[in-house]
Design an enzyme around this catalytic site. Structure first.
Site, PDB file in Angstrom:
ATOM      1  N   HIS A  17      24.717  31.257  27.720  1.00  0.00           N
ATOM      2  CA  HIS A  17      24.308  31.300  29.137  1.00  0.00           C
ATOM      3  C   HIS A  17      22.814  30.959  29.265  1.00  0.00           C
ATOM      4  CE1 HIS A  17      27.768  34.383  29.632  1.00  0.00           C
ATOM      5  NE2 HIS A  17      28.156  33.270  30.216  1.00  0.00           N
ATOM      6  N   LYS A  41      37.938  43.495  38.193  1.00  0.00           N
ATOM      7  CA  LYS A  41      37.768  43.166  36.776  1.00  0.00           C
ATOM      8  C   LYS A  41      37.009  44.316  36.107  1.00  0.00           C
ATOM      9  CE  LYS A  41      36.315  39.043  34.250  1.00  0.00           C
ATOM     10  NZ  LYS A  41      35.740  37.723  34.417  1.00  0.00           N
ATOM     11  N   ARG A  90      32.193  24.473  27.875  1.00  0.00           N
ATOM     12  CA  ARG A  90      32.117  24.513  26.407  1.00  0.00           C
ATOM     13  C   ARG A  90      33.081  23.529  25.756  1.00  0.00           C
ATOM     14  NH1 ARG A  90      33.105  30.782  26.435  1.00  0.00           N
ATOM     15  NH2 ARG A  90      34.494  29.877  27.973  1.00  0.00           N
ATOM     16  N   SER A 128      31.226  35.682  26.267  1.00  0.00           N
ATOM     17  CA  SER A 128      30.906  37.118  26.377  1.00  0.00           C
ATOM     18  C   SER A 128      31.939  37.929  25.611  1.00  0.00           C
ATOM     19  CB  SER A 128      30.902  37.534  27.848  1.00  0.00           C
ATOM     20  OG  SER A 128      29.920  36.825  28.559  1.00  0.00           O
TER      21      SER A 128
HETATM   22  O1  PNS Z   1      31.776  33.982  34.590  1.00  0.00           O
HETATM   23  P1  PNS Z   1      33.020  33.729  35.387  1.00  0.00           P
HETATM   24  O2  PNS Z   1      33.839  35.007  35.498  1.00  0.00           O
HETATM   25  O3  PNS Z   1      33.823  32.582  34.853  1.00  0.00           O
HETATM   26  O4  PNS Z   1      32.541  33.323  36.872  1.00  0.00           O
HETATM   27  C1  PNS Z   1      33.474  33.099  37.897  1.00  0.00           C
HETATM   28  C2  PNS Z   1      32.790  32.971  39.279  1.00  0.00           C
HETATM   29  C3  PNS Z   1      31.843  34.126  39.504  1.00  0.00           C
HETATM   30  C4  PNS Z   1      32.012  31.695  39.351  1.00  0.00           C
HETATM   31  C5  PNS Z   1      33.918  32.936  40.347  1.00  0.00           C
HETATM   32  O5  PNS Z   1      34.846  33.942  40.071  1.00  0.00           O
HETATM   33  C6  PNS Z   1      33.399  33.113  41.764  1.00  0.00           C
HETATM   34  O6  PNS Z   1      32.661  32.312  42.262  1.00  0.00           O
HETATM   35  N1  PNS Z   1      33.786  34.237  42.400  1.00  0.00           N
HETATM   36  C7  PNS Z   1      33.368  34.586  43.730  1.00  0.00           C
HETATM   37  C8  PNS Z   1      34.527  34.496  44.722  1.00  0.00           C
HETATM   38  C9  PNS Z   1      34.767  33.057  45.130  1.00  0.00           C
HETATM   39  O7  PNS Z   1      33.931  32.403  45.704  1.00  0.00           O
HETATM   40  N2  PNS Z   1      35.967  32.534  44.792  1.00  0.00           N
HETATM   41  C10 PNS Z   1      36.307  31.162  45.101  1.00  0.00           C
HETATM   42  C11 PNS Z   1      35.917  30.219  43.964  1.00  0.00           C
HETATM   43  S1  PNS Z   1      36.802  30.627  42.463  1.00  0.00           S
END
Ligand code: PNS
Length: 169
Positions: A17, A41, A90, A128
């Site tokens: 990250h 989560k 990745r 992670s």
């Molecule tokens: O590190 P991650 O868990 O892969 O990140 C995922 C993230 C935070 C980018 C995604 O879950 C997100 O944007 N969540 C907020 C809710 C949202 O906007 N959802 C619509 C797009 S998935």
């Protein structure tokens, strides 16, 4: 000013990250690391702890700010005036997930762009979850996560080991 948002769960923030963040900081004027408050989560670290750790790791980076966010990412980007979302990629296995996130966000906010940065080869295996797995079994995470995070992983999984070493000194 080009503001980019680097969103994620960051449970915890890894060297992968950090690599993406530092490379994005060379391209954009300001990067907001946005830590998702994820109600469904189960995270190892609380949102506040994650924000605190990333703030500590990035304290020398003038362009970087670390906050948490709730709700839709596109709404958060609008609130902070960001024009770009940064995500790390990745391997091919990440692609479908990233494409899905991109497509939803593009549908919701067509003006918002997504920039995918390819992980540096030395971090292409790192997540992670992998860092937590190694820490859970008391493995060496010093090449996987920043020192601040390594210490918090140690406290979370092996609190007695640290105390023994500290009292032995
Ligand atoms: O590190 P991650 O868990 O892969 O990140 C995922 C993230 C935070 C980018 C995604 O879950 C997100 O944007 N969540 C907020 C809710 C949202 O906007 N959802 C619509 C797009 S998935």
């Amino acid at each position: 000013m080009r503001i980019a948002v680097y969103p994620g769960s960051f449970d915890p923030f890894t060297n992968g990250h950090l690599d993406i963040l530092e490379r994005a900081a060379r391209v954009f004027d300001r990067i907001i690391v946005a830590v998702l408050v994820h109600p469904s989560k189960s995270a190892l670290f609380t949102t506040n702890k994650r924000v605190k750790m990333i703030s500590e790791v990035t304290k020398g980076h003038k362009k970087v700010r670390v906050v948490h966010f709730n709700g839709l990412l596109v709404d958060f980007c609008r609130q902070v005036g960001a024009c770009v979302i940064i995500r790390g990629l990745r391997a091919v296995s990440d692609y479908e997930y990233e494409l899905q996130i991109f497509a939803v966000n593009k549908q919701l906010e067509p003006d918002l762009e997504t920039v995918l940065l390819l992980a540096s080869p030395q971090y292409s295996f790192l997540s992670s979850s992998i860092a937590k797995e190694v820490a859970r079994y008391d493995g060496d995470v010093s090449t996987l996560v920043p020192p601040v995070v390594a210490e918090e992983l140690r406290k979370a999984f092996n609190p007695r080991r640290g105390k023994k070493q500290e009292s032995a000194q």
